[in-house]
Design a protein around this motif. Structure first.
Motif, short mmCIF file in Angstrom:
data_model
loop_
_atom_site.label_atom_id
_atom_site.label_comp_id
_atom_site.label_asym_id
_atom_site.label_seq_id
_atom_site.Cartn_x
_atom_site.Cartn_y
_atom_site.Cartn_z
N SER A 24 -13.84 -2.47 -0.27
CA SER A 24 -12.68 -3.84 -0.67
C SER A 24 -10.93 -2.51 0.40
O SER A 24 -10.43 -3.07 0.61
CB SER A 24 -12.51 -3.84 -2.03
OG SER A 24 -12.01 -2.36 -2.54
N ASP A 25 -11.25 -0.94 -0.04
CA ASP A 25 -9.75 -0.61 0.66
C ASP A 25 -10.31 -0.50 2.18
O ASP A 25 -9.56 0.75 2.42
CB ASP A 25 -9.71 1.04 -0.59
CG ASP A 25 -11.06 1.70 -0.24
OD1 ASP A 25 -11.99 1.08 0.05
OD2 ASP A 25 -10.87 2.85 -0.22
N ALA A 26 -10.75 -0.44 2.90
CA ALA A 26 -11.19 -0.22 4.35
C ALA A 26 -9.84 -1.03 4.80
O ALA A 26 -9.34 -1.74 4.86
CB ALA A 26 -12.25 -1.07 4.84
N ILE A 27 -9.69 -0.02 6.01
CA ILE A 27 -8.58 -0.14 7.21
C ILE A 27 -8.88 -1.01 7.93
O ILE A 27 -10.06 -1.06 8.80
CB ILE A 27 -8.20 1.58 7.52
CG1 ILE A 27 -7.72 2.06 6.36
CG2 ILE A 27 -6.88 1.03 8.59
CD1 ILE A 27 -7.30 3.48 7.35
N ASN A 28 -8.28 -2.26 7.57
CA ASN A 28 -9.09 -2.91 9.01
C ASN A 28 -7.97 -3.47 10.20
O ASN A 28 -6.47 -3.39 10.25
CB ASN A 28 -8.57 -4.69 8.46
CG ASN A 28 -8.96 -5.89 8.54
OD1 ASN A 28 -9.22 -5.48 9.71
ND2 ASN A 28 -9.20 -6.98 8.30
N GLY A 326 -15.32 3.06 6.20
CA GLY A 326 -13.94 2.36 5.16
C GLY A 326 -13.31 1.88 6.53
O GLY A 326 -11.59 2.00 6.63
N LYS A 353 -1.64 4.08 7.68
CA LYS A 353 -2.98 3.58 8.13
C LYS A 353 -4.24 3.43 9.09
O LYS A 353 -5.06 4.12 9.35
CB LYS A 353 -3.26 2.49 7.52
CG LYS A 353 -2.13 2.10 5.64
CD LYS A 353 -2.68 1.18 5.76
CE LYS A 353 -2.35 -0.04 4.08
NZ LYS A 353 -2.68 -1.89 3.68
#
Length: 368
Positions: A24-28, A326, A353
């Motif tokens: 859920s905290d992955a960098i997109n 991530g 990020k």
């Protein structure tokens, strides 16, 4: 109840599939959205508009003042041929819906934006691909001419291209227009990235086409993806059909979004484009710096917010592995056969990020 047959050939995009396996905290770095804040002058203008008016239905094709404003940016266009849509993807849908019959052939470059083939398949059209060369930029014109001569009704492409940032030269554009005019092919040109150009400016080549749908919007240039404003300038003989199709897809675009779009396309509102491009340029400089020792493995074009990264092995598996670490990227095979073995990376992300995400990619792929 079972799914309609028209959707049998359409799958959840690989981008969405990769997102599902990421924490859920992955960098997109996958979705085609600039992850910068809405420019403040647009934010303040939207509040001002809302305080003075009440959102209501608008005409199906959009508010007259917005259609006139859009046409002003294309001196050859008339407001009555402009249809405002909920983003460029809806503009793609209604353009194809209004002009393609089941079994019609539509040509799409390879690689290219995934929605084109998905929408064509939903409508029952026959998709044929126009492959770029392995560098993702060069074109074998003899091959393209041969394919386009095979009773093709429509050609759709993004310009600059997604995912590779390709921009046609004047000579290439003229050659493509000649081929399409000769074969009575309608062109659909998606220019949503046309303001994300880092060198010179984006030339307007394709107005000389005999039959053309020209698409654009504010999602990229103004960081207004959530406002859902796009448009299509249709061939005059199909404008009424596009508006009719649009009426039964979503009635009209959001009142506040249209009001803000009128301002966004004014001289004052266009200052937001400079702000967005400046932020994107800073991110691009970071990308160029990070990958300067891996120049043979990257394609960093002079347009769009994307870079392409050459990988060893299955790009889907590698994208899944990076997602587990991530960082979410897009496997090149999402866009076609030619881009297999590549990853698409969207670097329009705040630098705090972006930098750790790029470090993770470099470490996992090259230094691990």
């Amino acid at each position: 109840m079972i799914e309609a047959k028209r959707l049998h050939s359409v799958e959840l995009s690989l981008i969405r599939q990769i997102l599902q396996c990421a924490p859920s905290d992955a960098i997109n770095l996958a979705l085609g959205e600039l992850q910068f804040p809405l420019p403040n002058l647009l934010r303040q203008k939207s509040l001002e508009i809302l305080q003075k008016g009440t959102p209501r239905y608008t005409p199906n094709a959009g508010m007259p003042e917005l259609r006139e404003t859009i046409a002003y940016h294309y001196p050859w266009a008339k407001p009555e041929n402009v249809c405002v849509c909920n983003g460029v993807e809806e503009a793609i849908f209604v353009s194809l819906l209004s002009s393609l019959n089941p079994g019609d052939k539509i040509a799409i470059p390879d690689p290219e934006y995934t929605a084109y083939s998905a929408i064509a398949n939903i409508l029952g059209a026959k998709v044929i691909r126009l492959p770029y060369e392995s560098d993702l930029l060069s074109i074998n014109w003899e091959s393209w001419e041969k394919i386009l001569a095979q009773n093709v009704k429509m050609l759709i492409f993004s310009h600059p291209s997604n995912p590779c940032g390709h921009i046609f030269t004047k000579e290439e554009a003229e050659r493509l227009i000649t081929i399409c005019n000769l074969n009575k092919i309608t062109m659909v040109v998606d220019e949503v990235y046309s303001r994300l150009v880092f060198k010179n400016y984006m030339p307007e080549y394709f107005r000389e086409a005999e039959s053309i749908f020209l698409l654009d919007g504010l999602s990229k240039s103004h960081c207004m993806s959530g406002w859902r404003i796009g448009w299509v300038i249709s061939p005059p003989e199909l404008s009424a059909s596009v508006i009719k199709a649009r009426q039964y897809v979503s009635t009209c675009s959001n009142w506040l979004s249209q009001k803000l779009a009128v301002f966004a396309l004014s001289a004052e509102g266009m200052k937001a484009v400079d702000e967005v491009l400046a932020q994107l340029n800073e991110c691009r400089f970071l990308v160029l710096d990070k990958f300067q020792n891996f120049a043979d493995k990257v394609l960093i074009p002079d347009a769009t917010c994307y870079m392409m990264l050459k990988v060893e092995g299955d790009d889907l598996v590698i994208a899944q592995e990076l997602a587990n670490k991530g960082v979410v990227t897009v496997p090149g095979q999402a866009f076609g056969e030619v881009s297999k073995g590549w990853l698409r990376i969207n670097y329009a992300v705040p630098k705090d990020k972006l930098e750790p995400a790029l470090d993770t990619i470099i470490n996992e792929l090259y230094l691990h």
